[in-house]
Design a protein around this motif. Structure first.
Motif, PDB file in Angstrom:
ATOM      1  N   CYS A  80       0.851  -1.190   0.000  1.00 58.64           N
ATOM      2  CA  CYS A  80       0.000   0.000   0.000  1.00 58.64           C
ATOM      3  C   CYS A  80       0.888   1.242   0.000  1.00 58.64           C
ATOM      4  CB  CYS A  80      -0.904  -0.011   1.230  1.00 58.64           C
ATOM      5  SG  CYS A  80      -1.912   1.478   1.309  1.00 58.64           S
ATOM      6  N   THR A  83      -1.588   7.461   1.519  1.00 68.92           N
ATOM      7  CA  THR A  83      -0.868   8.492   2.280  1.00 68.92           C
ATOM      8  C   THR A  83      -0.259   7.955   3.589  1.00 68.92           C
ATOM      9  OG1 THR A  83      -2.393  10.078   1.354  1.00 68.92           O
ATOM     10  CG2 THR A  83      -1.090  10.823   3.214  1.00 68.92           C
ATOM     11  N   ALA A  84      -1.076   7.281   4.393  1.00 67.29           N
ATOM     12  CA  ALA A  84      -0.575   6.816   5.699  1.00 67.29           C
ATOM     13  C   ALA A  84       0.578   5.833   5.527  1.00 67.29           C
ATOM     14  CB  ALA A  84      -1.707   6.172   6.495  1.00 67.29           C
ATOM     15  N   VAL A 122      -5.820   0.592   1.363  1.00 65.73           N
ATOM     16  CA  VAL A 122      -6.648  -0.608   1.450  1.00 65.73           C
ATOM     17  C   VAL A 122      -7.552  -0.571   2.682  1.00 65.73           C
ATOM     18  CG1 VAL A 122      -5.168  -2.109   0.078  1.00 65.73           C
ATOM     19  CG2 VAL A 122      -4.720  -1.879   2.536  1.00 65.73           C
ATOM     20  N   GLY A 123      -7.582   0.568   3.347  1.00 67.36           N
ATOM     21  CA  GLY A 123      -8.558   0.768   4.418  1.00 67.36           C
ATOM     22  C   GLY A 123      -8.129   0.355   5.812  1.00 67.36           C
ATOM     23  N   CYS A 124      -6.847   0.123   6.027  1.00 61.15           N
ATOM     24  CA  CYS A 124      -6.427  -0.189   7.404  1.00 61.15           C
ATOM     25  C   CYS A 124      -5.208   0.668   7.758  1.00 61.15           C
ATOM     26  CB  CYS A 124      -6.167  -1.677   7.590  1.00 61.15           C
ATOM     27  SG  CYS A 124      -5.149  -2.416   6.330  1.00 61.15           S
ATOM     28  N   CYS A 125      -5.390   1.968   7.650  1.00 57.44           N
ATOM     29  CA  CYS A 125      -4.283   2.925   7.834  1.00 57.44           C
ATOM     30  C   CYS A 125      -3.649   2.840   9.216  1.00 57.44           C
ATOM     31  CB  CYS A 125      -4.772   4.339   7.581  1.00 57.44           C
ATOM     32  SG  CYS A 125      -5.604   4.533   6.010  1.00 57.44           S
ATOM     33  N   VAL A 130       1.416  -1.281   5.288  1.00 58.62           N
ATOM     34  CA  VAL A 130       0.961  -2.656   5.123  1.00 58.62           C
ATOM     35  C   VAL A 130       1.390  -3.267   3.785  1.00 58.62           C
ATOM     36  CG1 VAL A 130      -1.059  -2.393   6.623  1.00 58.62           C
ATOM     37  CG2 VAL A 130      -1.320  -2.041   4.184  1.00 58.62           C
TER      38      VAL A 130
HETATM   39  S1  FES Z   1      -2.844   4.261   3.374  1.00 60.67           S
HETATM   40 FE1  FES Z   1      -2.276   2.186   3.506  1.00 60.67          FE
HETATM   41  S2  FES Z   1      -3.982   1.295   4.433  1.00 60.67           S
HETATM   42 FE2  FES Z   1      -4.587   3.358   4.220  1.00 60.67          FE
END
Ligand code: FES
Length: 173
Positions: A80, A83-84, A122-125, A130
Motif C-alpha cells: 500500500c 498516504t498513511a 486498502v482501508g487499514c491505515c 501494510v
Molecule cells: S494508506 Fe495504507 S492502508 Fe490506508
C-alpha cells in the motif's frame, strides 16, 4: 490462447453489455476481474464486439495502469502506498520486496510465482505500512520483516516445484 472456460467467461461478460463504446472500460474491468489479466485475444474480441478499432481498445487499456496484459504470478504481493502507508515508509517496503523477489513493481517473476504491485489505501491505515499477500494483510511492516513474511510463499513454491519434479520422474519411469 485462452482456454474454454475463459472463452465462456468472456462471452458471458460481453453478452451482459450493450455494444456501445461507453462500455469499453467496464468491459475491460470485468474481464480482468474474471481472468486476472487482459490477453491479446480478449482485446480483439472486445474491439469486434464494440465495432471499434483494436488500437483504440489497446490505447484505452494501456492508458490506465489498473490493467494488466500478462497473467499474475501465483503469489500476488501488494504494497500500500496510500498516504498513511507512504508516510510510514511504504516505499522502503516496496524496495525491499523488489530486492527480495528480484522483480520490479508491476512485474511477475520469470517462474510465474510472484507478482508485485503497489496499491492505493486498502482501508487499514492504523496498521501502516501494510503489505498484502493473497488475502493476508501484514501490518506495520519494516524492510527487515519482508524476508520473513515471504518465507511461507517461497517454501510453498519450492515444495510444489519439487513435487512436479517427482511426478515428472515417475511418468518417465
Ligand atoms: S494508506 Fe495504507 S492502508 Fe490506508
Amino acid at each position: 490462447m485462452i482456454g474454454t472456460k475463459e472463452k465462456e467467461q468472456l462471452i458471458e461478460t460481453l453478452s451482459s453489455h450493450s455494444k456501445e463504446r461507453k462500455n469499453l472500460i467496464p468491459l475491460l474491468q470485468e474481464i480482468q476481474a474474471k481472468l486476472g489479466y487482459l490477453p491479446k485475444e480478449v482485446m480483439q474480441e472486445i474491439a469486434n464486439f464494440l465495432g471499434i478499432p483494436e488500437v483504440e481498445v489497446y490505447g484505452v487499456a494501456t492508458f490506465y495502469n489498473q490493467f494488466r496484459f500478462l497473467p499474475l504470478g501465483k503469489h500476488y504481493i501488494r504494497v500500500c502506498l496510500g498516504t498513511a502507508c507512504h508516510l510510514a515508509g511504504g516505499k522502503l517496503i516496496l524496495e525491499a520486496l523488489e530486492r527480495e523477489l528480484g522483480i520490479k513493481v508491476g512485474e511477475t517473476s520469470e517462474d510465474g510465482e510472484f507478482s508485485l504491485e503497489r496499491v492505493a489505501c486498502v482501508g487499514c491505515c492504523m496498521l501502516a505500512p501494510v503489505m498484502i499477500a493473497g488475502d493476508n494483510i501484514y501490518p506495520k511492516m519494516t524492510p527487515f520483516k519482508v524476508e520473513e513474511a515471504l518465507i511461507p510463499y517461497k517454501q510453498e513454491s519450492k515444495k510444489e516445484s519439487s513435487n512436479e519434479g517427482k511426478l515428472g520422474n515417475t511418468s518417465k519411469a
